[in-house]
Motif scaffolding. Structure first.
Motif, PDB file in Angstrom:
ATOM      1  N   ASN A 156       6.844  40.694   8.930  1.00 41.75           N
ATOM      2  CA  ASN A 156       5.458  41.040   9.273  1.00 41.75           C
ATOM      3  C   ASN A 156       4.950  42.264   8.522  1.00 41.75           C
ATOM      4  O   ASN A 156       3.869  42.761   8.820  1.00 41.75           O
TER       5      ASN A 156
ATOM      6  N   ALA B  31       7.573  52.633  11.669  1.00 40.22           N
ATOM      7  CA  ALA B  31       6.989  51.425  12.238  1.00 40.22           C
ATOM      8  C   ALA B  31       8.005  50.669  13.087  1.00 40.22           C
ATOM      9  O   ALA B  31       8.395  49.547  12.768  1.00 40.22           O
TER      10      ALA B  31
ATOM     11  N   GLY C 216       9.630  48.366  15.997  1.00 36.94           N
ATOM     12  CA  GLY C 216       9.185  47.192  16.729  1.00 36.94           C
ATOM     13  C   GLY C 216       8.469  46.163  15.885  1.00 36.94           C
ATOM     14  O   GLY C 216       7.817  45.261  16.419  1.00 36.94           O
ATOM     15  N   ILE C 217       8.581  46.259  14.587  1.00 38.66           N
ATOM     16  CA  ILE C 217       7.934  45.302  13.688  1.00 38.66           C
ATOM     17  C   ILE C 217       9.021  44.537  12.954  1.00 38.66           C
ATOM     18  O   ILE C 217       9.986  45.117  12.459  1.00 38.66           O
ATOM     19  N   LYS C 218       8.847  43.232  12.884  1.00 41.16           N
ATOM     20  CA  LYS C 218       9.794  42.413  12.129  1.00 41.16           C
ATOM     21  C   LYS C 218       9.517  42.588  10.644  1.00 41.16           C
ATOM     22  O   LYS C 218       8.373  42.720  10.221  1.00 41.16           O
TER      23      LYS C 218
ATOM     24  N   GLU D 156       1.664  43.695  11.113  1.00 39.58           N
ATOM     25  CA  GLU D 156       1.227  43.444  12.479  1.00 39.58           C
ATOM     26  C   GLU D 156       2.394  43.660  13.431  1.00 39.58           C
ATOM     27  O   GLU D 156       3.522  43.270  13.149  1.00 39.58           O
ATOM     28  N   ARG D 157       2.098  44.303  14.543  1.00 39.45           N
ATOM     29  CA  ARG D 157       3.092  44.467  15.608  1.00 39.45           C
ATOM     30  C   ARG D 157       2.594  43.674  16.794  1.00 39.45           C
ATOM     31  O   ARG D 157       1.478  43.878  17.265  1.00 39.45           O
ATOM     32  N   HIS D 158       3.437  42.775  17.252  1.00 37.37           N
ATOM     33  CA  HIS D 158       3.076  41.902  18.362  1.00 37.37           C
ATOM     34  C   HIS D 158       3.435  42.545  19.698  1.00 37.37           C
ATOM     35  O   HIS D 158       4.360  43.334  19.794  1.00 37.37           O
TER      36      HIS D 158
ATOM     37  N   ARG E 120       1.506  52.139  23.389  1.00 36.20           N
ATOM     38  CA  ARG E 120       2.089  51.574  22.177  1.00 36.20           C
ATOM     39  C   ARG E 120       1.043  50.758  21.432  1.00 36.20           C
ATOM     40  O   ARG E 120       0.388  49.902  22.003  1.00 36.20           O
TER      41      ARG E 120
ATOM     42  N   VAL F  98      -0.513  47.925  19.317  1.00 33.43           N
ATOM     43  CA  VAL F  98      -0.260  46.506  19.124  1.00 33.43           C
ATOM     44  C   VAL F  98      -1.399  45.955  18.276  1.00 33.43           C
ATOM     45  O   VAL F  98      -2.567  46.272  18.503  1.00 33.43           O
TER      46      VAL F  98
END
Length: 146
Positions: free
Chosen positions: A65, A58, A60-62, A80-82, A99, A101
């Motif tokens: 999140n 995963a 690109g996800i903080k 969730e990926r913004h 990508r 989102v």
């Protein structure tokens, strides 16, 4: 025997048809339990004698999140990926987007011997690693033959 009815090797024809279908649809999982085509995040599931290991890819996800929960033998990974598109280039028009989102949720059925009290999760370098310990009764053990 197949040659007598069809004039060719039936299994070769079936294998060729399967290869054509795989090429046409892009290669689906080998079984229905292997996962959905295009599911996000893609996961790997494996096991040791001590635990069940799940890795969710995963990027690109903080970390804040991501959510991991376990209930009735089901491990749920959600988050969730913004989008970064709008923030970096608000005036640009999008022609393609590959990508993923948005919100996601993956549910993994755990084996019967999984212990919900022995769960550890860590997120590093875009990979969420979840380790679920096994109950003592379900661990492999050697039996002495008398």
């Amino acid at each position: 025997m197949a040659d007598a009815f069809f004039g060719t090797d039936l299994f070769s024809d079936l294998e060729r048809l399967q290869q054509q279908m795989t090429g046409l649809f892009g290669g689906f999982p080998s079984s229905i339990r292997a996962g959905r085509f295009g599911a996000f995040p893609p996961i790997n599931v494996g096991a040791t004698d001590e635990s069940i290991e799940i890795v969710a890819f995963a990027p690109g996800i903080k970390q804040e999140n991501l959510e991991v929960s376990i209930d009735r033998g089901l491990l749920t990974i959600s988050g969730e990926r913004h989008a970064v598109w709008q923030a970096d280039m608000p005036e640009a028009r999008r022609y393609a987007q590959e990508r993923f989102v948005g919100s996601f949720r993956r549910v993994i059925e755990l084996p019967e011997g999984a212990d919900p009290d022995k769960v550890q999760a860590k997120y590093a370098n875009g990979c969420l690693s979840v380790s679920v310990g096994r109950r003592e009764a379900s661990k492999p053990r050697a039996i002495t033959v008398n």
